[in-house]
Design an enzyme around this catalytic site. Structure first.
Site, PDB file in Angstrom:
ATOM      1  N   ASN A 186       0.820  -1.206   0.000  1.00 13.09           N
ATOM      2  CA  ASN A 186       0.000   0.000   0.000  1.00 13.09           C
ATOM      3  C   ASN A 186       0.859   1.264   0.000  1.00 13.09           C
ATOM      4  O   ASN A 186       0.507   2.277   0.610  1.00 13.09           O
ATOM      5  CB  ASN A 186      -0.963   0.012   1.206  1.00 13.09           C
ATOM      6  CG  ASN A 186      -2.337  -0.510   0.842  1.00 13.09           C
ATOM      7  OD1 ASN A 186      -2.959  -0.059  -0.123  1.00 13.09           O
ATOM      8  ND2 ASN A 186      -2.806  -1.498   1.587  1.00 13.09           N
ATOM      9  N   HIS A 207      -6.513  -5.637  -8.057  1.00 13.96           N
ATOM     10  CA  HIS A 207      -5.054  -5.721  -8.176  1.00 13.96           C
ATOM     11  C   HIS A 207      -4.661  -6.681  -9.290  1.00 13.96           C
ATOM     12  O   HIS A 207      -5.437  -7.561  -9.685  1.00 13.96           O
ATOM     13  CB  HIS A 207      -4.427  -6.208  -6.873  1.00 13.96           C
ATOM     14  CG  HIS A 207      -4.480  -5.201  -5.757  1.00 13.96           C
ATOM     15  ND1 HIS A 207      -3.378  -4.543  -5.278  1.00 13.96           N
ATOM     16  CD2 HIS A 207      -5.530  -4.746  -5.017  1.00 13.96           C
ATOM     17  CE1 HIS A 207      -3.725  -3.733  -4.296  1.00 13.96           C
ATOM     18  NE2 HIS A 207      -5.032  -3.839  -4.124  1.00 13.96           N
ATOM     19  N   CYS A 258     -18.831  13.926 -14.087  1.00 13.77           N
ATOM     20  CA  CYS A 258     -18.718  13.309 -15.410  1.00 13.77           C
ATOM     21  C   CYS A 258     -18.922  11.803 -15.307  1.00 13.77           C
ATOM     22  O   CYS A 258     -18.414  11.167 -14.384  1.00 13.77           O
ATOM     23  CB  CYS A 258     -17.345  13.625 -16.010  1.00 13.77           C
ATOM     24  SG  CYS A 258     -17.013  12.811 -17.595  1.00 13.77           S
TER      25      CYS A 258
END
Length: 611
Positions: free
Chosen positions: A201, A328, A582
């Site tokens: 991380n 991942h 958006c």
């Protein structure tokens, strides 16, 4: 060759289901040592289907924290071996240890060479005084499993992810890595080679993050990780970056909430770090490191299939879209010229010896005894066992109103009952004619004096209802036991794939269940559930009209002139307030096809209407 793979699976059980079995998942990765992170398994969740596979041995660490968060974090190391005993394979560890502080009860007799225990309390810069309780807390989240493979010690790590404003968790993460660093230094001082793999991380440099903002590399944990690398004076090689120093856009993690993978808008936080001398007999460790002499390749497995369909990387907009697969990508390292080890056996801390697994697979006989649902005693007297009532039950919960079907069988003097309802009162059944049935309780209570305790018990997947079952009429069973007759009452019951919904004033007439008595010779009750096709079609058309009207009233983003996505603030002073963004997936700022960054607050009156 020895191949090691690290992969944050984002839940091991979903990945097993996705691939069909644990064995298929492991075989798809095709490696000798496979390190999973974020398994999200507690000790109670451990079962053979998620940690045992033919040809592999497993070592697991689960979360022990009492935070009430349920199963989270967790790591598992799978080793592909031909034999768990009298083996010379490098993949089979000679020792293993769960955790890394050396303070846990399960680590007091550490199998890893060079027992490691930190004396407490201890002062650490930036952390103040560290107590024994602090260290145990760090080691309680199931974030590390260590395996000693003779030629190297392998750390399978799942690093904490923290928010900058959460001071408690920031301290937790800093303590986590400081103690790990001490453990690595301790082993390196003993002459051991250390491999660190997993989801740390941490993206160490700007090249490891798409559109990294200014000052990105000055963050505390990034500076710490870079200090561990050889180019910054540390002991470790970053295997991927050392092999591909200039490669940009090489990312291993993508935020699924913003569809980041569609435009490769990610970060590289899954790493393989290695340190130590080579296996050759030489004096200069500088030119003959384990990386220089034995690492053939280190690569991100971009082509590994992580989902069942194209929905994996195709984002359709909106937080409600659930992309399949992990967020991942696996990373592998290939080692060459690694000799075999002396003959050794699997360590006792292997998953095969865990009571959660071993206790559920004591012998093959248990697989055949489980289906036994009744015993006959004396003259046709039926005795129901505790296991029978545990396997076949009717729950009072809203989600599982079912009756599992045990099956009909012929016995002395008549047929046996086909339905057993758990959660009901057996005395009521007996009064309706089951005088020949008695229920044996394990605690030697009188037969039939108490109802079966109403609690949820896991069922096999084969007993799960399907959607079709809610639109099929049930069958009523008439069973003779001795001289008594059992007629299944018309209630809210579900027999395998047959369900009837009872009358409920809160439901529309079209969904009410109508019951009528058939006048045939079997006196079979007939129950039917009907849905009005016209009403369903009208409702579908109305919903389509509402959706179309919503699209017409939504503002359009400035970059693509497409209808925006409505969202709401989840925390802070503006919590609950609506805004529009958006609809496209997030991507590099240089890509005009990606999210244009449009943001617009919704009018206050719009918020009032929605509330």
């Amino acid at each position: 060759m020895v191949k090691i793979v690290t992969y944050n699976v984002n839940g091991l059980r979903p990945r097993v289901v996705q691939h069909g079995s644990l064995r298929r998942l492991l075989d798809a990765l095709d490696a000798d040592i496979i390190c999973f992170q974020e398994t999200k398994l507690s000790r109670q969740d451990l079962s053979a289907d998620v940690i045992m596979a033919e040809g592999y041995e497993a070592f697991v660490s689960c979360n022990r924290s009492a935070k009430g968060r349920g199963a989270y974090s967790g790591v598992a190391t799978f080793c592909r071996v031909t034999s768990a005993f009298s083996s010379q394979e490098v993949a089979l560890p000679v020792a293993a240890e769960e955790g890394f502080t050396g303070l846990q009860d399960y680590a007091k007799n550490s199998e890893i060479v060079g027992d490691f225990v930190i004396a407490t309390p201890v002062e650490e810069e930036g952390l103040g005084e560290i107590t024994r309780e602090d260290l145990i807390k760090v080691d309680n989240e199931g974030r590390c499993i260590i395996t000693d493979h003779g030629h190297f010690v392998l750390f399978n790590i799942y690093g904490p992810a923290v928010e900058a404003d959460d001071k408690e968790r920031v301290r937790f993460k800093l303590l986590f890595y400081k103690i790990l660093q001490k453990r690595w230094e301790h082993l390196l001082a003993l002459g051991k080679r250390v491999f660190v793999v997993g989801d740390l991380n941490i993206a160490p440099a700007s090249i490891d993050r798409c559109d990294a903002p200014p000052g990105f590399e000055k963050q505390m944990f990034r500076e710490w990780l870079r200090s561990m690398l050889r180019e910054h004076g540390g002991p470790f090689f970053d295997a991927f970056r050392s092999k591909h120093p200039e490669r940009a856009g090489a990312y291993t993690c993508f935020n699924q909430k913003i569809g980041a993978e569609e435009y490769n808008y990610g970060s590289r936080i899954d790493h393989i770090l290695i340190s130590g001398a080579c296996l050759h007999h030489c004096d200069s460790a500088e030119d003959h490191s384990i990386f220089c002499c034995h690492v053939e390749e280190c690569e991100i497995m971009n082509h590994f299939k992580r989902g069942n369909s194209e929905n994996l990387s195709k984002w359709k907009g909106g937080r409600s879209i659930k992309l399949e697969g992990s967020d991942h990508i696996p990373v592998y390292i290939l080692l060459k010229e690694i000799p075999e080890l002396p003959v050794h056996n699997i360590p006792p801390s292997a998953a095969r010896y865990l009571p959660e697994v071993r206790g559920r697979q004591q012998s093959i006989v248990s697989f055949f005894n489980k289906g036994k649902t009744y015993e006959l005693q004396d003259a046709g007297r039926l005795v129901l066992s505790e296991d029978t009532l545990n396997d076949s039950y009717c729950s009072d919960g809203l989600e599982n109103k079912t009756i599992a079907k045990v099956g009909l069988a012929d016995a002395k003097g008549g047929n046996l009952p086909s339905l057993i309802c758990k959660g009901g009162d057996l005395d009521q059944w007996r009064n309706e004619g089951l005088s020949g049935i008695s229920y044996n309780r394990q605690k030697n209570s009188p037969s039939g004096t108490k109802g079966v305790p109403n609690k949820k018990i896991k069922r096999n997947l084969s007993s799960q209802p399907t959607i079709k079952s809610f639109f099929q009429p049930p069958r009523s069973e008439t069973v003779n036991v001795s001289t008594s007759t059992l007629v299944t009452p018309v209630e809210t019951v579900h027999c395998m794939n047959q369900t009837c919904v009872p009358n409920d004033d809160s439901l529309p007439e079209s969904m009410q269940c109508t019951t009528s008595g058939a006048k045939d010779q079997d006196n079979t009750n007939v129950s039917s559930c009907s849905l009005s096709t016209d009403k369903c079609n009208a409702a579908a058309l109305e919903w389509q009209r509402i959706q179309q009207k919503m699209k017409m009233t939504l503002p359009r983003c400035k970059g693509h002139r497409e209808p925006c996505i409505p969202r709401s603030v989840k925390k802070g002073p503006n919590i609950g307030r609506l805004f529009y963004v958006c609809p496209r997936a997030q991507g590099p700022a240089s890509n005009p096809e990606a999210n244009c960054g449009h943001f617009q607050w919704a009018p206050v009156k719009s918020k009032e209407k929605r509330s």
